[in-house]
Write an enzyme that holds these catalytic residues in place. Sequence first.
Site, PDB file in Angstrom:
ATOM      1  CG  ASP A  12      -2.059   0.925   1.144  1.00 44.86           C
ATOM      2  OD1 ASP A  12      -2.290   1.461   0.042  1.00 44.86           O
ATOM      3  OD2 ASP A  12      -2.735   1.137   2.156  1.00 44.86           O
ATOM      4  N   GLY A  13       0.308   2.357  -0.505  1.00 43.69           N
ATOM      5  CA  GLY A  13       0.941   3.664  -0.348  1.00 43.69           C
ATOM      6  C   GLY A  13       1.679   4.192  -1.566  1.00 43.69           C
ATOM      7  N   GLY A  15       0.360   5.583  -4.197  1.00 42.08           N
ATOM      8  CA  GLY A  15      -0.255   6.854  -4.582  1.00 42.08           C
ATOM      9  C   GLY A  15       0.244   7.991  -3.701  1.00 42.08           C
ATOM     10  CD1 TRP A  17       7.552   6.792  -1.867  1.00 39.33           C
ATOM     11  CD2 TRP A  17       7.165   7.197  -4.045  1.00 39.33           C
ATOM     12  NE1 TRP A  17       8.769   6.904  -2.501  1.00 39.33           N
ATOM     13  CE2 TRP A  17       8.560   7.152  -3.835  1.00 39.33           C
ATOM     14  CE3 TRP A  17       6.679   7.438  -5.337  1.00 39.33           C
ATOM     15  CZ2 TRP A  17       9.478   7.337  -4.860  1.00 39.33           C
ATOM     16  CZ3 TRP A  17       7.598   7.631  -6.361  1.00 39.33           C
ATOM     17  CH2 TRP A  17       8.974   7.577  -6.119  1.00 39.33           C
ATOM     18  CG  HIS A  29       0.356   2.617  -9.071  1.00 41.00           C
ATOM     19  ND1 HIS A  29       0.090   2.111  -7.818  1.00 41.00           N
ATOM     20  CD2 HIS A  29      -0.692   3.425  -9.376  1.00 41.00           C
ATOM     21  CE1 HIS A  29      -1.079   2.580  -7.394  1.00 41.00           C
ATOM     22  NE2 HIS A  29      -1.563   3.388  -8.319  1.00 41.00           N
ATOM     23  CB  SER A  57      -7.988  -6.152  -4.625  1.00 35.11           C
ATOM     24  OG  SER A  57      -8.738  -4.965  -4.740  1.00 35.11           O
ATOM     25  CG  ASN A  60      -7.223  -2.471  -6.328  1.00 33.94           C
ATOM     26  OD1 ASN A  60      -6.233  -3.171  -6.148  1.00 33.94           O
ATOM     27  ND2 ASN A  60      -7.668  -1.647  -5.386  1.00 33.94           N
ATOM     28  CD1 TRP A  61     -11.598  -5.596 -10.874  1.00 36.26           C
ATOM     29  CD2 TRP A  61     -10.606  -4.753 -12.681  1.00 36.26           C
ATOM     30  NE1 TRP A  61     -10.772  -6.572 -11.393  1.00 36.26           N
ATOM     31  CE2 TRP A  61     -10.153  -6.072 -12.502  1.00 36.26           C
ATOM     32  CE3 TRP A  61     -10.107  -4.016 -13.767  1.00 36.26           C
ATOM     33  CZ2 TRP A  61      -9.232  -6.683 -13.354  1.00 36.26           C
ATOM     34  CZ3 TRP A  61      -9.192  -4.621 -14.618  1.00 36.26           C
ATOM     35  CH2 TRP A  61      -8.767  -5.938 -14.411  1.00 36.26           C
ATOM     36  CB  SER A 185      -7.307  -4.872   2.137  1.00 38.43           C
ATOM     37  OG  SER A 185      -7.244  -3.638   2.794  1.00 38.43           O
TER      38      SER A 185
HETATM   39  C1  FPP Z   1      -1.594   0.497  -3.375  1.00 42.42           C
HETATM   40  O1  FPP Z   1      -1.209   1.820  -3.577  1.00 42.42           O
HETATM   41  C2  FPP Z   1      -1.169  -0.395  -4.407  1.00 42.42           C
HETATM   42  C3  FPP Z   1      -1.962  -1.083  -5.280  1.00 42.42           C
HETATM   43  C4  FPP Z   1      -3.218  -0.634  -5.892  1.00 42.42           C
HETATM   44  C5  FPP Z   1      -1.568  -2.421  -5.678  1.00 42.42           C
HETATM   45  C6  FPP Z   1      -0.099  -2.673  -5.743  1.00 42.42           C
HETATM   46  C7  FPP Z   1       0.490  -2.225  -7.032  1.00 42.42           C
HETATM   47  C8  FPP Z   1       1.810  -2.037  -7.194  1.00 42.42           C
HETATM   48  C9  FPP Z   1       2.823  -2.241  -6.133  1.00 42.42           C
HETATM   49  C10 FPP Z   1       2.305  -1.549  -8.509  1.00 42.42           C
HETATM   50  C11 FPP Z   1       2.641  -2.618  -9.432  1.00 42.42           C
HETATM   51  C12 FPP Z   1       2.730  -3.932  -8.820  1.00 42.42           C
HETATM   52  C13 FPP Z   1       2.765  -5.086  -9.498  1.00 42.42           C
HETATM   53  C14 FPP Z   1       2.590  -6.365  -8.745  1.00 42.42           C
HETATM   54  C15 FPP Z   1       2.967  -5.145 -10.949  1.00 42.42           C
HETATM   55  P1  FPP Z   1      -2.347   2.914  -3.463  1.00 42.42           P
HETATM   56  O2  FPP Z   1      -2.593   3.474  -4.816  1.00 42.42           O
HETATM   57  O3  FPP Z   1      -3.544   2.317  -2.792  1.00 42.42           O
HETATM   58  O4  FPP Z   1      -1.652   3.963  -2.555  1.00 42.42           O
HETATM   59  P2  FPP Z   1      -2.410   5.059  -1.678  1.00 42.42           P
HETATM   60  O5  FPP Z   1      -3.109   4.303  -0.581  1.00 42.42           O
HETATM   61  O6  FPP Z   1      -1.297   5.901  -1.202  1.00 42.42           O
HETATM   62  O7  FPP Z   1      -3.366   5.778  -2.576  1.00 42.42           O
END
Ligand code: FPP
Length: 220
Positions: A12-13, A15, A17, A29, A57, A60-61, A185
């Site tokens: 997580d995180g 976005g 970052w 990402h 997940s 996430n769609w 989650s």
């Molecule tokens: C959460 O960050 C991350 C995801 C939606 C899934 C994990 C995806 C990656 C690590 C990128 C690519 C990975 C692979 C396996 C190809 P967030 O967007 O929820 O962060 P935030 O909570 O800060 O918004």
Amino acid sequence: MTSGLHVACIMDGNGRWAEHRGLPRTAGHTEGEENLARIVRVAVRRDIGWLTVFGFSTENWVRPRGEVRHILGLHERLFGRVRELNELNVRIQWIGRPFDSAEARTPKYVQRAIRKAIHDTATNTGMVLTVAFDYGGRAELMSAVRAARASGEPVTPETIGTHLYLPELPPVDVLVRTSGERRVSNFLLWQSAGAKIHFSEAPWPDFDERELDAALALVR
Ligand code: FPP
């Protein structure tokens, strides 16, 4: 032979970052995928047997289309790292809603990348990297219970276990969640029943060797 330890990560995180750096979320990402490649190398050095990561997940769609497209492209990139995985003797697997199921949403080009990577790393004998894509723990449990009932077996922990998406995936020893969130989650609900949990304040792109060692200290 590896230690057989199973580490699962909710990455997580990404976005946040990126937002902290004034960058678009997609840049987070991208960095998250690169960090995963780094963590895979560290995990191999630490003799971890199974590393399972939450890439995308079933929930996430609903993210903005451009962000979803970007994350899908990163999965194509990750599953394309076959040479690297072979050098590390890592076998890659995927866990998620079966491509032929009615609810599945994995696009064809990601399916192709997944199938090819699984095939091209199948004989590796070291760590098993499992990427959860279009995955949800509840969907997995529903399908396992349905399959157990359809085969006329009694619904028991053992029969549910044999009908999970990847029955050979061992119980999770330590579950990691980054970025200060303290939620499960819908990740590996069955497999994490007895897991220790390491919550890290670091956003996933900053999750490093030291952080992984802190998680491993819970179980070693
Ligand atoms: C959460 O960050 C991350 C995801 C939606 C899934 C994990 C995806 C990656 C690590 C990128 C690519 C990975 C692979 C396996 C190809 P967030 O967007 O929820 O962060 P935030 O909570 O800060 O918004």
